[in-house]
Motif scaffolding. Structure first.
Motif, PDB file in Angstrom:
ATOM      1  N   CYS A   1       0.860  -1.178   0.000  1.00  0.00           N
ATOM      2  CA  CYS A   1       0.000   0.000   0.000  1.00  0.00           C
ATOM      3  C   CYS A   1       0.899   1.231   0.000  1.00  0.00           C
ATOM      4  CB  CYS A   1      -0.897   0.021   1.231  1.00  0.00           C
ATOM      5  SG  CYS A   1      -2.030  -1.368   1.242  1.00  0.00           S
ATOM      6  N   VAL A   2       0.734   2.026  -1.021  1.00  0.00           N
ATOM      7  CA  VAL A   2       1.617   3.176  -1.208  1.00  0.00           C
ATOM      8  C   VAL A   2       0.783   4.446  -1.187  1.00  0.00           C
ATOM      9  CG1 VAL A   2       3.062   4.357  -2.915  1.00  0.00           C
ATOM     10  CG2 VAL A   2       3.370   1.908  -2.499  1.00  0.00           C
TER      11      VAL A   2
ATOM     12  N   ASN B   1       5.516   8.084  -0.021  1.00  0.00           N
ATOM     13  CA  ASN B   1       5.731   8.116   1.420  1.00  0.00           C
ATOM     14  C   ASN B   1       7.014   7.330   1.744  1.00  0.00           C
ATOM     15  OD1 ASN B   1       5.139   8.406   4.221  1.00  0.00           O
ATOM     16  ND2 ASN B   1       4.203   6.362   4.220  1.00  0.00           N
TER      17      ASN B   1
ATOM     18  N   ASP C   1       6.813   3.771   2.746  1.00  0.00           N
ATOM     19  CA  ASP C   1       6.283   2.838   1.756  1.00  0.00           C
ATOM     20  C   ASP C   1       7.383   2.342   0.809  1.00  0.00           C
ATOM     21  OD1 ASP C   1       4.025   3.488   3.089  1.00  0.00           O
ATOM     22  OD2 ASP C   1       3.140   4.697   1.491  1.00  0.00           O
TER      23      ASP C   1
ATOM     24  N   MET D   1      -4.313   4.694  -3.346  1.00  0.00           N
ATOM     25  CA  MET D   1      -5.533   5.470  -3.489  1.00  0.00           C
ATOM     26  C   MET D   1      -5.165   6.938  -3.600  1.00  0.00           C
ATOM     27  SD  MET D   1      -8.826   5.427  -1.056  1.00  0.00           S
ATOM     28  CE  MET D   1      -8.489   6.722   0.081  1.00  0.00           C
TER      29      MET D   1
ATOM     30  N   CYS E   1       2.377  -2.042   4.656  1.00  0.00           N
ATOM     31  CA  CYS E   1       1.991  -0.639   4.786  1.00  0.00           C
ATOM     32  C   CYS E   1       3.153   0.064   5.457  1.00  0.00           C
ATOM     33  CB  CYS E   1       0.764  -0.485   5.683  1.00  0.00           C
ATOM     34  SG  CYS E   1      -0.770  -0.922   4.881  1.00  0.00           S
ATOM     35  N   GLY E   2       3.235   1.367   5.289  1.00  0.00           N
ATOM     36  CA  GLY E   2       4.234   2.124   6.026  1.00  0.00           C
ATOM     37  C   GLY E   2       3.813   2.230   7.480  1.00  0.00           C
TER      38      GLY E   2
ATOM     39  N   ALA F   1       2.039   7.488   7.387  1.00  0.00           N
ATOM     40  CA  ALA F   1       2.180   8.368   6.243  1.00  0.00           C
ATOM     41  C   ALA F   1       2.679   9.689   6.789  1.00  0.00           C
ATOM     42  CB  ALA F   1       0.840   8.536   5.544  1.00  0.00           C
TER      43      ALA F   1
ATOM     44  N   ASP G   1      -0.361  12.832   7.095  1.00  0.00           N
ATOM     45  CA  ASP G   1      -1.324  12.867   8.201  1.00  0.00           C
ATOM     46  C   ASP G   1      -0.768  12.273   9.497  1.00  0.00           C
ATOM     47  OD1 ASP G   1      -1.530  10.068   7.879  1.00  0.00           O
ATOM     48  OD2 ASP G   1      -3.247  10.263   6.543  1.00  0.00           O
TER      49      ASP G   1
ATOM     50  N   SER H   1      -0.569   6.644  11.510  1.00  0.00           N
ATOM     51  CA  SER H   1      -0.150   5.314  12.000  1.00  0.00           C
ATOM     52  C   SER H   1      -1.346   4.422  12.286  1.00  0.00           C
ATOM     53  CB  SER H   1       0.644   5.417  13.304  1.00  0.00           C
ATOM     54  OG  SER H   1       1.807   6.105  13.106  1.00  0.00           O
ATOM     55  N   GLN H   2      -2.319   4.438  11.412  1.00  0.00           N
ATOM     56  CA  GLN H   2      -3.516   3.643  11.671  1.00  0.00           C
ATOM     57  C   GLN H   2      -3.896   2.701  10.541  1.00  0.00           C
ATOM     58  OE1 GLN H   2      -7.099   5.545  12.861  1.00  0.00           O
ATOM     59  NE2 GLN H   2      -6.102   7.189  13.976  1.00  0.00           N
ATOM     60  N   VAL H   3      -3.651   3.107   9.302  1.00  0.00           N
ATOM     61  CA  VAL H   3      -4.255   2.409   8.170  1.00  0.00           C
ATOM     62  C   VAL H   3      -3.874   0.922   8.130  1.00  0.00           C
ATOM     63  CG1 VAL H   3      -4.312   2.261   5.636  1.00  0.00           C
ATOM     64  CG2 VAL H   3      -4.661   4.459   6.760  1.00  0.00           C
TER      65      VAL H   3
HETATM   66  N1  LIG Z   1      -4.325   6.629   0.158  1.00  0.00           N
HETATM   67  C1  LIG Z   1      -3.585   5.544   0.432  1.00  0.00           C
HETATM   68  N2  LIG Z   1      -3.300   4.650  -0.548  1.00  0.00           N
HETATM   69  C2  LIG Z   1      -2.566   3.555  -0.294  1.00  0.00           C
HETATM   70  N3  LIG Z   1      -2.032   3.281   0.912  1.00  0.00           N
HETATM   71  C3  LIG Z   1      -2.278   4.136   1.911  1.00  0.00           C
HETATM   72  C4  LIG Z   1      -3.075   5.301   1.738  1.00  0.00           C
HETATM   73  N4  LIG Z   1      -3.135   5.936   2.920  1.00  0.00           N
HETATM   74  C5  LIG Z   1      -2.405   5.219   3.800  1.00  0.00           C
HETATM   75  N5  LIG Z   1      -1.889   4.125   3.201  1.00  0.00           N
HETATM   76  C6  LIG Z   1      -1.002   3.108   3.788  1.00  0.00           C
HETATM   77  O1  LIG Z   1      -1.082   3.143   5.198  1.00  0.00           O
HETATM   78  C7  LIG Z   1       0.168   3.521   5.778  1.00  0.00           C
HETATM   79  C8  LIG Z   1      -0.054   4.289   7.044  1.00  0.00           C
HETATM   80  O2  LIG Z   1      -0.771   5.456   6.799  1.00  0.00           O
HETATM   81  P1  LIG Z   1      -1.412   6.348   7.957  1.00  0.00           P
HETATM   82  O3  LIG Z   1      -2.214   5.453   8.826  1.00  0.00           O
HETATM   83  O4  LIG Z   1      -2.243   7.352   7.229  1.00  0.00           O
HETATM   84  O5  LIG Z   1      -0.280   6.991   8.705  1.00  0.00           O
HETATM   85  C9  LIG Z   1       0.901   4.228   4.659  1.00  0.00           C
HETATM   86  O6  LIG Z   1       2.293   4.181   4.848  1.00  0.00           O
HETATM   87  C10 LIG Z   1       0.448   3.411   3.453  1.00  0.00           C
HETATM   88  O7  LIG Z   1       1.162   2.185   3.374  1.00  0.00           O
END
Ligand SMILES: Nc1ncnc2c1ncn2[C@@H]1O[C@H](COP(=O)(O)O)[C@@H](O)[C@H]1O
Ligand SMILES: Cc1cc2nc3c(=O)[nH]c(=O)nc-3n(C[C@H](O)[C@H](O)[C@H](O)COP(=O)(O)OP(=O)(O)OC[C@H]3O[C@@H](n4cnc5c(N)ncnc54)[C@H](O)[C@@H]3O)c2cc1C
Lengths: 330, 264
Positions: free
Chosen positions: B6-7, B36, B39, B62, B116-117, B120, B123, B126-128
């Motif tokens: 997931c990027v 990111n 990623d 996305m 997943c990272g 991101a 934002d 650290s949840q996705v």
């Molecule tokens: N729009 C997106 N499309 C694809 N992967 C996402 C997206 N948003 C977040 N992720 C994945 O979720 C990780 C953590 O994101 P976050 O929870 O927003 O800090 C990122 O490093 C990506 O691997």
């Protein structure tokens, strides 16, 4: 639904994390406005003796899940126990510390309950009886206000050192509610095989009250010993810039900045760090910043409360001595 | 061994973030967007798994049309194919709404591991990754710095960075793994890689293609809303401590920290 505010009280090595006490202190103030009460959730093995302390800071109740299966943190066991507890009692707010554990656990629980979650908040409050929070984005280059919708329980994880702790009242005893722990081995899809200790007794960077950080100006790994000595005197944790980490002088887990750890100590002492935007993003919420750098034009001085323009190799040993004297006098 | 990475496309970490005068968002006009950084570790690890076990590496991203450039970067590094989720309905989603769409897309993909990272860097949620795992009924391990997949590909041993040390965990696959710095050194895209990337399959899916309801994604599907953006509190200009060398400046500093800042 109850007007109850819950705090997940993380315990580590027989101690409640300070961030939990910070959150309970804040939750108590919020509960007074809301006309509700504060409960703490305490999980682990042989953690019962820690429950009382949570009452001193303002928890009316402590949900105690004490079981050998909870001795070490696993996402699956902790999220199962906590989710069931929240489902049963429907608190209106649940707060977690934005620690490694808190950030691993809270999204999992939030997703299972389809509840809103804001991560790494620096402020929590109420608007019309509902949770609102403030949180940094872009590692602190912007702040946002967040509101919640569409779920019974709203959740936030709170950054350590962001909220003040109120003095404990030792006459206050919490009601302790023992939680049945029903986990079968198949529920847990990870197994801990080993723990390799890498750090000493010092606080993690994200929770440290004082940080002494070194950058490329430290010139080599051996010179970090100087920062260790300063940190010893101050009870601080040693951090590093990415340049120092990429050079292999310090571990990745010591990196402060946008792609390292975002830290908010009371005092951040930057030694031989220029203050690149990615570094500043990770530490500019520190309450006080000191910079020691021989280049008076280094951008770090624009963020520093106090600066010394000089050779760090000359300054740090004298500074360490001065702090020692101060500690000896007090 | 099939991996999905997931990027997310994010503003370059060099960026100065400017907030719209009405506080409704940030000004994106002159931002440079990149993959990111976390990623990139996922992409590199997926390529390593492919080199070792065979199979495929897929990017799932996305975002609006600008993200294609970031997807191409991944393809040029060596990823086989990509899925882009692009629909105005996806915009403005929080972690839950984002993960919801990603999870739906993943149902149509083959995977043993999803990367997943750890977060991101726009934002900083650290949840996705964790939510995605929950929605797919998978285990997850966050903050991995080392990955060894068992020969039968049914489990993996990972090193995970926690307070005070490294936790070594065995996790059953398929699983979601969130990546931390130290996992690997992401490769650069080679020139032939860049040429090849142009011909690699990029499958663009909108809301209808995912079969999701508009209420469950983007702003509408979110449980949290950003009501206002503000600039960080300005730090007042500091004091440079004057004096003849450390013998004078160091004691002055200690005194200020003690008496003015009251942090010692
Ligand atoms: N729009 C997106 N499309 C694809 N992967 C996402 C997206 N948003 C977040 N992720 C994945 O979720 C990780 C953590 O994101 P976050 O929870 O927003 O800090 C990122 O490093 C990506 O691997
Ligand atoms: C995607 C990306 C993410 C990044 N993330 C991070 C991050 O998370 N954290 C981070 O820190 N960086 C990050 N960076 C790197 C950042 O851009 C800088 O390169 C880095 O912070 C520089 O580290 P430094 O200040 O230690 O080194 P330099 O910029 O080289 O500064 C060294 C300083 O030491 C001073 N100095 C030298 N000798 C002495 C002496 N004897 N006494 C006193 N002062 C001395 C010099 O005057 C200089 O100001 C990132 C970069 C990118 C591209």
């Amino acid at each position: 639904m109850s007007n109850s505010i819950w705090v997940f009280a993380e315990a580590k090595e027989g101690k409640i994390k300070k961030v939990a006490l910070e959150m309970i202190s804040e939750a108590k103030k919020m509960a007074e406005k809301l006309g509700g009460d504060v409960s703490a959730v305490l999980m682990g093995q042989n953690v019962e003796p820690l429950a009382e302390q949570l009452g001193h800071y303002g928890a009316n109740k402590v949900y105690l899940a004490d079981h050998e299966v909870l001795k070490d943190y696993t996402t699956d066991a902790y999220s199962k126990v906590l989710t069931e507890l929240i489902k049963e009692n429907e608190p209106s707010i649940v707060l977690y510390g934005a620690t490694i554990l808190g950030k691993d656990l809270s999204p999992r629980v939030a997703a299972r309950l389809e509840a809103g979650l804001a991560t790494d908040c620096t402020g929590v409050g109420l608007d019309d009886g509902k949770l609102t929070v403030t949180r940094p984005m872009f590692a602190g280059k912007a702040y946002t206000d967040i509101s919640f919708s569409g779920s019974k329980t709203n959740m936030a994880s709170v950054r350590p050192n962001a909220l003040p702790v109120t003095p404990p009242d030792e006459s206050k005893k919490p009601e302790i509610i023992k939680v049945d722990v029903n986990i079968n081995p198949d529920d847990i899809r990870t197994t801990i095989q080993e723990f390799v200790k890498t750090a000493g007794e010092r606080a993690d960077l994200t929770e440290a009250e004082i940080i002494v950080s070194g950058g490329r100006g430290m010139k080599g790994p051996e010179n970090f010993q100087m920062l260790e000595e300063l940190a010893d005197v101050l009870g601080a944790t040693v951090g590093a810039s990415r340049a120092a980490v990429d050079a292999g002088w310090k571990a990745v887990s010591d990196q402060v900045g946008q792609t390292g750890k975002v830290v908010s100590p009371n005092l951040y002492i930057a030694c031989g760090i220029s203050g690149a935007i990615q570094h500043l993003a990770g530490m500019s919420t520190s309450k006080f910043i000191v910079a020691i750098n021989k280049d008076s034009d280094a951008p770090i001085f624009q963020k520093a409360d106090y600066g010394i323009v000089d050779d760090l190799f000359k300054v740090i040993p004298v500074l360490t001595e001065e702090f020692k004297k101060l500690k000896a006098d007090s | 061994m099939n991996s999905v990475v997931c990027v997310k496309q994010v503003p370059d970490t060099e960026s100065v973030i400017k907030i719209k005068p009405d506080g409704s968002g940030i000004i994106t006009d002159d931002l440079k967007f990149v993959m990111n950084p976390y990623d990139e570790y996922g992409v590199e690890e997926a390529l390593k798994l492919k080199e070792k076990f065979g199979g495929s590496a897929t990017i799932l991203c996305m975002g609006p049309s600008r993200v294609v450039e970031t997807i191409r970067t991944g393809l040029a590094m060596g990823v086989d194919k990509a899925v882009q989720l692009d629909d105005p309905a996806f915009e403005g989603g929080d972690a839950f709404a984002t993960a919801k769409a990603l999870a739906e897309a993943l149902k149509g993909l083959e995977y043993d591991v999803i990367f997943c990272g750890k977060q991101a860097v726009d934002d900083d949620l650290s949840q996705v990754g964790q939510i995605l795992a929950e929605l797919l009924g998978l285990p997850h391990v966050s903050l991995i710095q080392k990955l060894q997949v068992a020969d039968d590909k049914k489990s993996a041993v990972v090193d995970r960075q926690v307070e005070g040390g490294i936790e070594v965990l065995k996790v059953l696959l398929p699983a979601v793994l969130t990546t931390q710095k130290g996992l690997n050194e992401p490769r650069y895209a080679s020139l032939p890689g860049i040429m090849k990337a142009k011909k690699k399959p990029l499958d663009v899916k909108d809301l209808a293609a995912l079969g999701l309801n508009a209420d469950s994604v983007g702003c509408n599907g979110s449980k949290t809303m950003i009501t206002k953006y503000t600039a960080p509190p300005e730090r007042a200009a500091g004091k440079i401590i004057e004096g003849e060398g450390p013998q004078e400046t160091a004691p002055k500093l200690v005194q200020l920290l003690r008496e003015e800042a009251k942090v010692i």
